[in-house]
Motif scaffolding. Structure first.
Motif, mmCIF file in Angstrom:
data_model
loop_
_atom_site.group_PDB
_atom_site.id
_atom_site.type_symbol
_atom_site.label_atom_id
_atom_site.label_comp_id
_atom_site.label_asym_id
_atom_site.label_seq_id
_atom_site.Cartn_x
_atom_site.Cartn_y
_atom_site.Cartn_z
ATOM 1 N N GLY A 1 -15.394 16.481 13.928
ATOM 2 C CA GLY A 1 -13.973 16.178 13.876
ATOM 3 C C GLY A 1 -13.451 16.234 12.460
ATOM 4 N N THR A 2 -12.126 16.283 12.330
ATOM 5 C CA THR A 2 -11.507 16.441 11.021
ATOM 6 C C THR A 2 -10.599 15.290 10.648
ATOM 7 O OG1 THR A 2 -9.699 17.680 12.025
ATOM 8 C CG2 THR A 2 -11.567 18.941 11.194
ATOM 9 N N GLN A 3 -10.373 14.344 11.559
ATOM 10 C CA GLN A 3 -9.521 13.215 11.242
ATOM 11 C C GLN A 3 -10.292 11.911 11.364
ATOM 12 O OE1 GLN A 3 -5.778 13.088 13.272
ATOM 13 N NE2 GLN A 3 -4.877 14.404 11.710
ATOM 14 N N GLU A 4 -9.853 10.945 10.546
ATOM 15 C CA GLU A 4 -10.530 9.662 10.535
ATOM 16 C C GLU A 4 -10.306 8.916 11.834
ATOM 17 O OE1 GLU A 4 -9.407 10.689 6.342
ATOM 18 O OE2 GLU A 4 -8.527 10.875 8.321
ATOM 19 N N SER A 5 -11.350 8.200 12.238
ATOM 20 C CA SER A 5 -11.231 7.360 13.422
ATOM 21 C C SER A 5 -10.412 6.128 13.099
ATOM 22 C CB SER A 5 -12.625 6.934 13.893
ATOM 23 O OG SER A 5 -12.535 5.926 14.861
ATOM 24 N N ALA A 6 -9.601 5.701 14.045
ATOM 25 C CA ALA A 6 -8.821 4.476 13.862
ATOM 26 C C ALA A 6 -9.465 3.295 14.570
ATOM 27 C CB ALA A 6 -7.410 4.675 14.393
ATOM 28 N N ALA A 7 -10.635 3.509 15.144
ATOM 29 C CA ALA A 7 -11.294 2.425 15.866
ATOM 30 C C ALA A 7 -11.896 1.422 14.904
ATOM 31 C CB ALA A 7 -12.385 3.003 16.763
ATOM 32 N N SER A 8 -12.070 0.208 15.397
ATOM 33 C CA SER A 8 -12.711 -0.817 14.578
ATOM 34 C C SER A 8 -14.140 -0.413 14.273
ATOM 35 C CB SER A 8 -12.698 -2.155 15.319
ATOM 36 O OG SER A 8 -13.313 -3.149 14.554
ATOM 37 N N TYR A 9 -14.556 -0.707 13.041
ATOM 38 C CA TYR A 9 -15.876 -0.282 12.575
ATOM 39 C C TYR A 9 -16.489 -1.409 11.784
ATOM 40 C CZ TYR A 9 -19.421 2.838 10.569
ATOM 41 O OH TYR A 9 -20.593 3.444 10.211
ATOM 42 N N PRO A 10 -17.746 -1.779 12.054
ATOM 43 C CA PRO A 10 -18.351 -2.856 11.282
ATOM 44 C C PRO A 10 -18.354 -2.524 9.803
ATOM 45 C CG PRO A 10 -19.678 -2.328 13.208
ATOM 46 C CD PRO A 10 -18.635 -1.263 13.103
ATOM 47 N N ALA B 1 5.163 2.449 -10.118
ATOM 48 C CA ALA B 1 6.235 2.271 -9.143
ATOM 49 C C ALA B 1 6.052 0.925 -8.463
ATOM 50 C CB ALA B 1 6.220 3.394 -8.102
ATOM 51 N N SER B 2 7.134 0.206 -8.279
ATOM 52 C CA SER B 2 7.065 -1.125 -7.658
ATOM 53 C C SER B 2 7.142 -0.981 -6.145
ATOM 54 C CB SER B 2 8.197 -2.013 -8.196
ATOM 55 O OG SER B 2 8.053 -2.199 -9.582
ATOM 56 N N ARG B 3 6.104 -0.385 -5.563
ATOM 57 C CA ARG B 3 6.044 -0.135 -4.126
ATOM 58 C C ARG B 3 4.629 -0.365 -3.619
ATOM 59 N NH1 ARG B 3 11.292 0.679 -2.444
ATOM 60 N NH2 ARG B 3 10.444 1.607 -0.533
ATOM 61 N N LEU B 4 4.526 -0.701 -2.341
ATOM 62 C CA LEU B 4 3.258 -0.731 -1.614
ATOM 63 C C LEU B 4 3.450 0.117 -0.361
ATOM 64 C CD1 LEU B 4 0.353 -1.912 -1.258
ATOM 65 C CD2 LEU B 4 1.406 -3.697 0.143
ATOM 66 N N ASP B 5 2.633 1.143 -0.196
ATOM 67 C CA ASP B 5 2.760 2.056 0.935
ATOM 68 C C ASP B 5 1.787 1.685 2.049
ATOM 69 O OD1 ASP B 5 4.703 3.559 -0.324
ATOM 70 O OD2 ASP B 5 3.265 4.988 -1.173
ATOM 71 N N LYS B 6 2.261 1.802 3.284
ATOM 72 C CA LYS B 6 1.424 1.634 4.470
ATOM 73 C C LYS B 6 1.295 3.001 5.137
ATOM 74 C CE LYS B 6 1.095 -1.071 8.778
ATOM 75 N NZ LYS B 6 1.756 -2.137 9.591
ATOM 76 N N ILE B 7 0.051 3.441 5.343
ATOM 77 C CA ILE B 7 -0.219 4.775 5.857
ATOM 78 C C ILE B 7 -0.937 4.680 7.188
ATOM 79 C CG2 ILE B 7 -1.409 6.972 5.399
ATOM 80 C CD1 ILE B 7 -1.219 6.320 2.417
ATOM 81 N N ASP B 8 -0.469 5.445 8.168
ATOM 82 C CA ASP B 8 -1.188 5.582 9.432
ATOM 83 C C ASP B 8 -2.394 6.481 9.193
ATOM 84 O OD1 ASP B 8 -1.222 5.432 12.524
ATOM 85 O OD2 ASP B 8 -1.349 7.575 12.085
ATOM 86 N N VAL B 9 -3.595 5.947 9.400
ATOM 87 C CA VAL B 9 -4.813 6.689 9.052
ATOM 88 C C VAL B 9 -4.969 7.944 9.901
ATOM 89 C CG1 VAL B 9 -7.343 6.573 9.038
ATOM 90 C CG2 VAL B 9 -6.004 4.673 8.124
ATOM 91 N N ALA B 10 -4.690 7.864 11.187
ATOM 92 C CA ALA B 10 -4.910 9.004 12.075
ATOM 93 C C ALA B 10 -4.027 10.192 11.712
ATOM 94 C CB ALA B 10 -4.664 8.594 13.526
ATOM 95 N N SER B 11 -2.764 9.932 11.388
ATOM 96 C CA SER B 11 -1.837 11.024 11.067
ATOM 97 C C SER B 11 -1.714 11.284 9.575
ATOM 98 C CB SER B 11 -0.450 10.715 11.630
ATOM 99 O OG SER B 11 0.117 9.576 10.975
ATOM 100 N N ARG B 12 -2.215 10.347 8.749
ATOM 101 C CA ARG B 12 -2.112 10.422 7.288
ATOM 102 C C ARG B 12 -0.655 10.499 6.838
ATOM 103 N NH1 ARG B 12 -6.521 15.114 6.905
ATOM 104 N NH2 ARG B 12 -8.353 13.958 7.591
ATOM 105 N N ARG B 13 0.206 9.740 7.480
ATOM 106 C CA ARG B 13 1.605 9.694 7.127
ATOM 107 C C ARG B 13 1.973 8.294 6.640
ATOM 108 N NH1 ARG B 13 4.751 9.627 11.056
ATOM 109 N NH2 ARG B 13 6.630 10.313 9.951
ATOM 110 N N ILE B 14 2.792 8.239 5.574
ATOM 111 C CA ILE B 14 3.331 6.958 5.127
ATOM 112 C C ILE B 14 4.371 6.502 6.146
ATOM 113 C CG2 ILE B 14 4.649 5.771 3.334
ATOM 114 C CD1 ILE B 14 3.433 7.699 1.306
ATOM 115 N N ILE B 15 4.129 5.349 6.753
ATOM 116 C CA ILE B 15 5.041 4.875 7.789
ATOM 117 C C ILE B 15 5.940 3.752 7.285
ATOM 118 C CG2 ILE B 15 3.599 5.608 9.726
ATOM 119 C CD1 ILE B 15 2.495 2.784 9.919
ATOM 120 N N LYS B 16 5.562 3.085 6.194
ATOM 121 C CA LYS B 16 6.405 2.070 5.582
ATOM 122 C C LYS B 16 6.146 2.053 4.079
ATOM 123 C CE LYS B 16 6.739 -1.148 9.504
ATOM 124 N NZ LYS B 16 6.486 -2.548 9.959
ATOM 125 N N SER B 17 7.197 1.737 3.325
ATOM 126 C CA SER B 17 7.061 1.587 1.878
ATOM 127 C C SER B 17 7.791 0.320 1.474
ATOM 128 C CB SER B 17 7.633 2.802 1.147
ATOM 129 O OG SER B 17 7.397 2.708 -0.245
#
Length: 507
Positions: free
Chosen positions: A27-36, A219-235
Motif C-alpha cells: 500500500g501507499t497510504q498510511e493506516s489510520a487504525a490504532s497501533y500499539p 508562523a503562529s499556527r498549529l495544523d491538523k492533518i488527516d493522515v489518510a488523505s494527507r490534507r490539512i483539515i484545520k489550522s
C-alpha cells in the motif's frame, strides 16, 4: 529534490536488506487504525504488546532491550544509552565533530553530516530516524544493530521527523521551507509534500493514528492533518504572545498538545486536541524547549524543559480546561535542558542537557535527578525507544564525542544589568565558547572577553534581542590552553572596533 545514494556502509551486511524487506507493508497510504505505540491505548495485558512512551498507565517496565538516544549537534553523533543500567553504550557517528580541522568540516569537499539534531522512531521500536539540520539529511537506523540502513536528502533545514503510525512512511518537517516531506523510507524517495505555513517544526501523530499535528517556528499556527488523505483539515491560530513554536508533544490520552516556544522567552501554549482550541498560555521562562507527559499515582503531569533557567518544570494537567498548575521545579544537574522523554512505565523521565553534554535521569515519583550520564556534545532531541527483542550492546558504536572536556563558568556582566553562563567545550583543534545571558538591556551591543585574571582578550561581539537575552553566542578560541579563568560581558564593542551598521535590504 536531490537525493544522494545511500551510504555504502549501511548495506555491508546482506541481513540489513532482509530486515527491511521483512517489515515491508503493502500500500501507499498510511493506516489510520490504532497501533500499539506512542500514546497508544492498546491494552498492555495482551501478550507481546509493545507500548511506546509517552504511555498510559500499565505499559511494560524498563527493559535492557530498550534504548535512550540523543542527537548530538556538535559531535555530529547519536548517543546510545541502556536505560535498565543507566549506562552509555557509545555513539553512532554521522559526520565529523564541529570544526574538525582534519576533516575540513566547513570546506567544499566535506561530505559528512553537520548539525545532527532531530530524532523520531517507529512504533514497533525497530527503526530510529535522525535529522541533520544543515546537511538536510534523514537517516534510518536499525535499533538492533546501530547501523544506518538508509540516508535520504530532503529540503532546506529539516528539523524533526516521525514515522507514520503503520511505519510505512516518514513525515519530516522541512523547517527552512514551508512543507512536510512524506518519505517512502524503504525506497529512499519523497512521495508527497504537504504544504503548510512557514517554518514547520515537528510532526506528532494522534494515539489512534488518524491525525497529525504540525507546529511552526515562523508562523503562529498549529495544523491538523488527516493522515489518510494527507490534507490539512484545520489550522489553529496561536496567540501572538506565545510566539513561534519549536517543539510539541501530544499526551498519551490524546487530549492535550503542548507547544514549546523558545523565542519570546516567557510562554508556552496548551491546545485541547478534541476541541482544537487554545486552553492556556503560560509563562514558563526563556528558551522554553520540549514538553512531554507522565502519569504518576493516577495524576497526569506535563514536563517542560526551560533551557535559559536550567530547569525542568512539572505541571499538573487539567481535565476541565483550567490552566495547568505548576507543582515542581526541578533544577537540572547541568545547563541548557532541551529534549525530554519518559519511560513507558512512567517511572523515569530523561532530559538532554545541551550545554553540559549530559543526560539527567529523573525519578518521576520524587521528581529528583537520580543519575547524570555524560554523552556526546551538545545534545538536542532525546527519545526513549522500547524494544521487544534483544539489541547488540555496542555493535557499530564508537566513542566519538564522549569524554570531551567541558567547563561552565558564571558570566561576569560588567557595566550593565544581566546574568548568564559561559560554556567552554573542547572540540578537535579548538575550543567552543557559548554565551547565554538574560536580564540585559534589549537590542544592545555587547562584547564577551576571556580573562586569565590579569589580561583580557575579546572573544565576540553580539547584540541582545528584544527580550534582553543572548541565547547562544558562539566563539572559537584556545580557551583552555591560554588558562583563561573567567568570561566577562561588557556593553559596546572592543576599542578600535566599530559597531556594525544596519543591515542592507537584500536584492
Amino acid at each position: 529534490m536531490g537525493i544522494r545514494p545511500c551510504f555504502a556502509r549501511a548495506f555491508a551486511v546482506a541481513a540489513v536488506y532482509a530486515s527491511i524487506a521483512a517489515c515491508a507493508t503493502t500500500g501507499t497510504q498510511e493506516s489510520a487504525a490504532s497501533y500499539p505505540g506512542t500514546g497508544s491505548t492498546a491494552s498492555p495485558s495482551v501478550p507481546g504488546t509493545l507500548i511506546q512512551a509517552p504511555a498510559l498507565p500499565g505499559a511494560q517496565p524498563i527493559s535492557g532491550n530498550d534504548r535512550v538516544y540523543t542527537a548530538d549537534q556538535d559531535s555530529n553523533t547519536v548517543s546510545v544509552m541502556n536505560p535498565a543500567t543507566n549506562t552509555v553504550l557509545g555513539t553512532i557517528a554521522l559526520g565529523k565533530p564541529r570544526l574538525d580541522p582534519s576533516a575540513d568540516v566547513l570546506g567544499a569537499m566535506y561530505d559528512g553530516e553537520i548539525d545532527v539534531h532531530g530524532l523520531g522512531f517507529s512504533r514497533d521500536g525497530k527503526w530510529l530516524d535522525v535529522i541533520d539540520v544543515t546537511t538536510n539529511a534523514v537517516h534510518i537506523i536499525d535499533t538492533a544493530t546501530n547501523k544506518v540502513v538508509r540516508t535520504i536528502y530532503v529540503g532546506r533545514a529539516p528539523h524533526e521527523g516521525f514515522f507514520s503510525p503503520d511505519g510505512t512512511r516518514l513525515w519530516v518537517a522541512v523547517r527552512g521551507l514551508d512543507y512536510i516531506s512524506v518519505l517512502d523510507w524503504r525506497a529512499g524517495k519523497e512521495v508527497d509534500r504537504i504544504h503548510s505555513e512557514d517554518g514547520p517544526s515537528k510532526v506528532v501523530f494522534s494515539p489512534d493514528g488518524k491525525y497529525a499535528y504540525v507546529n511552526h517556528l515562523r508562523a503562529s499556527r498549529l495544523d491538523k492533518i488527516d493522515v489518510a488523505s494527507r490534507r490539512i483539515i484545520k489550522s489553529l491560530p496561536i496567540p501572538e504572545q506565545a510566539g513561534g513554536s519549536s517543539d510539541e508533544a501530544i499526551s498519551p490520552d490524546g487530549r492535550d498538545i503542548w507547544l514549546g516556544m523558545p523565542v519570546n522567552g516567557v510562554t508556552t501554549a496548551v491546545v485541547n486536541a478534541q476541541t482544537f482550541r487554545v486552553e492556556s498560555v503560560m509563562n514558563t521562562g526563556p528558551r522554553t524547549n520540549h514538553p512531554n507527559f507522565v502519569t504518576v499515582d493516577g495524576v497526569d503531569y506535563a514536563y517542560m524543559t526551560v533551557g535559559g533557567l536550567d530547569e525542568t518544570l512539572v505541571y499538573r494537567r487539567s481535565k476541565t480546561g483550567a490552566p495547568p498548575k505548576l507543582v515542581k521545579t526541578i533544577h537540572n544537574h547541568g545547563h541548557g535542558p532541551h529534549g525530554i522523554w519518559p519511560s513507558p512505565d512512567n517511572t523515569r523521565i530523561y532530559v538532554a542537557l545541551q550545554n553540559s553534554d549530559a543526560v539527567d535521569v529523573i525519578d518521576t515519583h520524587t521528581n529528583s535527578v537520580i543519575k547524570t550520564l555524560p554523552i556526546g556534545q551538545s545534545p538536542m532531541a532525546l527519545v526513549y525507544v522500547a524494544r521487544n527483542t534483544p539489541a547488540t550492546s555496542t555493535q557499530n558504536l564508537g566513542r566519538q564525542g564522549l569524554g570531551m572536556r567541558t567547563q561552565n563558568l558564571p558570566l561576569r556582566v560588567s557595566g550593565s544589568s544581566g546574568e548568564g553562563t559561559a560554556l567552554i567545550r573542547a572540540l578537535p583543534g579548538i575550543n567552543e565558547v557559548t554565551i547565554g545571558a538574560t536580564g540585559l538591556p534589549p537590542n544592545q551591543m555587547f562584547t564577551a572577553y576571556a580573562s586569565d585574571g590579569t589580561h583580557t582578550t575579546a572573544l565576540m561581539t553580539m547584540m541582545s534581542n528584544e527580550f534582553g537575552r543572548i541565547d547562544e553566542g558562539l566563539s572559537y578560541s584556545y580557551f583552555f590552553a591560554n588558562h583563561y579563568t573567567s568570561v566577562i560581558l561588557k556593553p559596546g564593542t572592543p576599542p578600535g572596533e566599530h559597531e556594525p551598521g544596519p543591515a542592507m535590504p537584500m536584492a
